[in-house]
Design an enzyme around this catalytic site. Sequence first.
Site, mmCIF file in Angstrom:
data_model
loop_
_atom_site.group_PDB
_atom_site.id
_atom_site.type_symbol
_atom_site.label_atom_id
_atom_site.label_comp_id
_atom_site.label_asym_id
_atom_site.label_seq_id
_atom_site.Cartn_x
_atom_site.Cartn_y
_atom_site.Cartn_z
ATOM 1 N N VAL A 8 54.298 74.988 64.500
ATOM 2 C CA VAL A 8 53.003 74.401 64.828
ATOM 3 C C VAL A 8 52.039 75.464 65.348
ATOM 4 C CG1 VAL A 8 51.820 72.745 66.336
ATOM 5 C CG2 VAL A 8 53.960 72.106 65.221
ATOM 6 N N ARG A 33 62.475 86.032 73.229
ATOM 7 C CA ARG A 33 63.005 86.460 71.931
ATOM 8 C C ARG A 33 61.902 86.903 70.979
ATOM 9 N NH1 ARG A 33 65.933 81.708 69.381
ATOM 10 N NH2 ARG A 33 63.772 81.060 69.093
ATOM 11 N N CYS A 55 53.630 63.116 66.430
ATOM 12 C CA CYS A 55 53.002 63.313 65.124
ATOM 13 C C CYS A 55 52.925 62.026 64.302
ATOM 14 C CB CYS A 55 53.725 64.404 64.333
ATOM 15 S SG CYS A 55 55.515 64.206 64.249
ATOM 16 N N GLY A 100 59.213 67.449 60.664
ATOM 17 C CA GLY A 100 59.107 66.818 61.975
ATOM 18 C C GLY A 100 60.254 67.192 62.886
ATOM 19 N N LYS A 145 58.497 56.142 71.133
ATOM 20 C CA LYS A 145 57.248 56.910 71.245
ATOM 21 C C LYS A 145 56.110 56.190 70.539
ATOM 22 C CE LYS A 145 59.576 61.427 71.357
ATOM 23 N NZ LYS A 145 59.883 62.632 70.552
ATOM 24 N N HIS A 205 54.045 62.989 56.979
ATOM 25 C CA HIS A 205 54.617 61.714 57.394
ATOM 26 C C HIS A 205 53.810 60.578 56.758
ATOM 27 C CE1 HIS A 205 57.147 63.815 60.042
ATOM 28 N NE2 HIS A 205 56.626 63.500 61.217
ATOM 29 N N ASN A 211 51.868 66.138 59.137
ATOM 30 C CA ASN A 211 52.386 66.068 60.500
ATOM 31 C C ASN A 211 52.225 67.375 61.274
ATOM 32 O OD1 ASN A 211 54.523 66.618 58.406
ATOM 33 N ND2 ASN A 211 55.697 67.225 60.206
#
Length: 340
Positions: A16, A41, A131, A162, A223, A252, A319
């Site tokens: 994202v 990292r 999303c 997702g 959610k 989605h 999404n």
Amino acid sequence: MRSAGTIAIVGATGQVGGVMRQILEERKVPFDHIRFFASPRSAGTVIEFDGRSIEVEDVKTADLRGIDYAVFSIGATASKVHAPRFVEAGAVVIDNSSAYRMDPNVPLVVPEVNPREVVRHPLGIIANPNCTTMIAMPPLAIIDRLFGLERVIAATYQAASGAGREGVAELDAELQRPNLAALTFDGGAVDFMSPVKFPAVLAGNVIPLAGDLHDGDTSEEEKFVNESRKILGLADLRCHVTCVRVPVFTGHSIAIVAECRDTPRVESFVDALRQEPGCQIVELPTPLASAGIDPVLIGRIRPDRSSTNGIAFFVSGDNLRKGAALNAIQVLEVLLRYKA
């Protein structure tokens, strides 16, 4: 729109985060400086952005002073640790995780639906919805405004992305199996590697389980219900949803039946959708058609013939864009407009 001053992208090297960087350039959001943060990292990675080479900083150890706005996409656990640190250092945080969505002191914002909620953020944090919820909100808000929304019945069709890069990699690996078409077409048993990210093989399949089970409902379903009520300001909204994972990489989709207080008129709904920049009416909305674009695609609009006050439609949306990165940047733009 005034300048955002110094912007931070936290989780800049992630799936994202990469889309957030792209959208910032596309929409030409005004700012003076930009900083990128990630886990230890990824710290030290150099990212090319707007003609510059920017080194990614370690979110755990960096000096956070001087940041005006921080857009987060690092997961709920990390957000709970680091969002308060950025707020304490003087930034307003726009968080893409589930960490703060249901906190009563944190606004949950979709700019097409409840933009003025950004004004009240006593904790210094504004939350981005899930999303899947996000993609349903613009058309459902229109229905509520026109006809009074009372009940939602939905089935989602959620892409592998997702579940992050690991979900995409698992689906891709399964699709590479040379015997997939023969086995599924001929009805034989599919002998794949054991799935890790999903509870069953996703390639050539659908999985009616997205998220963790809680008393029969999954976390993804919870959610959708809870966030819809908060965003729409409908605490008593009756809502039932089944979340399904499908073998799609990005995009989605949701099949929705909305029951209303007043008898809904398809023509009025269509006219209102045409006036909403975040929505696009199409004959056949698909996740593939929605990938890489900003608006959600809406089609198959028709009366719910099982009731007198229902309307049905199908919606698809990217999404990673509207479902995550784009909405966060739009929230930032609203903040800048209201504070101008």
